[in-house]
Motif scaffolding. Sequence first.
Motif: not given
Lengths: 295, 190
Positions: B52, A195, A192
């Motif tokens: 998401d 993110e 991630d």
Amino acid sequence: MASSNNYLFFLGCAIPYRVSSYEVSSRKILAYFGIEIVEMPEFNCCGLPLDAIDHEVMLLLAAKNLAHAEQQGSNILTLCTGCAGTLKKVNKLLKEDNTLRQHVNEHLKEVNLEFKGTTETKHLLQFLKENIGIDKIKAAVTKPLTNLTVAEHTGCHLLRPKQFNNFDDPENPQILKMLINATGATCLEYVDETECCGAPSAGINDKFALQLARDKLDHIKAVQAQALITICPFCHIMYDTNEMRIAKLYNETYDIPILHYPQLLGLALGLKPDELAFNDLKVDPKKLLEQIINP
Amino acid sequence: MTESSNICSQTCLENQSIKTSEIDSQFKYELVKLSGSENFLKCFQCGTCTSDCPIARYSDNYRPRTLIRMATLGLKNRVLNNDTLWLCAACFKCSDRCPQGIEVASVIRVFRNLAIDTGCIPQVFKDQIGAIFDSGYAYKIPESRIKKRETQNLPPLPKCNTENLYRLLKNTKMFKKIQLYGEVPNGLKQ
């Protein structure tokens, strides 16, 4: 377009409010490469925080800054990804949409300004890559950080929405990694990477903000990163200011210093930690610095 | 519903069944005229935005897909009097990944812009509006920070002409609604 070497330094609000270490270290490395910095003649918030309240207010605040730069015949260099994202976006929207530009210019007339579309905004990351160049940076390194392994966090607003980002892949950003590698340090991959840091949720729901920051710290700890490298004041606050709080809250230990990219580059250029405002960091970088200086 | 510190007086209605009397059939036509939500009717409810979304991962209530569906159905009051609107972190993943090309984060932003009519906005925005009208900066920068700049050899901060800011923004919707937000910022008391 304004002459490509002529840039106004757009500081934004968060950096003077809380993250002067980013400004200090950025000015140091820009000076090292002989980049002349010109301050904004007049400034207001880029507009991003008020987009949530009134889109038109955001457009006007951003357009006013762009018009000031145009009047000076200059481009804009920002350190904040929020400011960069907003100024790039509004510049593109107003250049491409005549009706919107006319509308904004009606308002700007009140303050004797006009948006013409003759300026360009770059974030520090893009500026380092395009105006200085990775090869030149690599060649300038006198103290390569070869025994250092770090993780990067480019953040959201420089990369997304993708139609306003003309220089890096939002799903797999590479430029910060290339710039980190240029210092001699190794940049790790982790889960991630793209993110959100959680900063925009702080003040509305602190729990979610801290959970997002915690996820990132967990992921970089899992790959044993010795530091996290950021290029945005908000992301830096989320991780550096909150790391100890998150550790306590979730009963974790991290001890991972959060560095601004210019601090990392500065060390590789042979600048001293004091010159790069390392003593302003909340997570103590002492162990890391000892390891770099006396490997 | 306490995830966003009860910004609106109304509690979350999502789990109550829909009454025909609450449907505003014109709402979707209002939205397609606004910049940011022009093409929101193309949504086919795939849920990419929600799956998401970093906030939806932790929130029990924030679901961009649900908000868009409610808007399509004309549930204007449920959409706009809804604390979860303010949870979006504006990371724009939903916008970049929507297979229908809907700028989902911008649709949420349009909802927020419409919701300011109620005066129910989180305190953090009220503080920022006040700070911007007072100084041009989104935060009140403490005197200690300004002094510290000298010791760090940093130049003085660029100034903002707040009278110009007042002139620039005086015809905006935000400016007209400002009384609703509670205390009027010092910069506007003239």
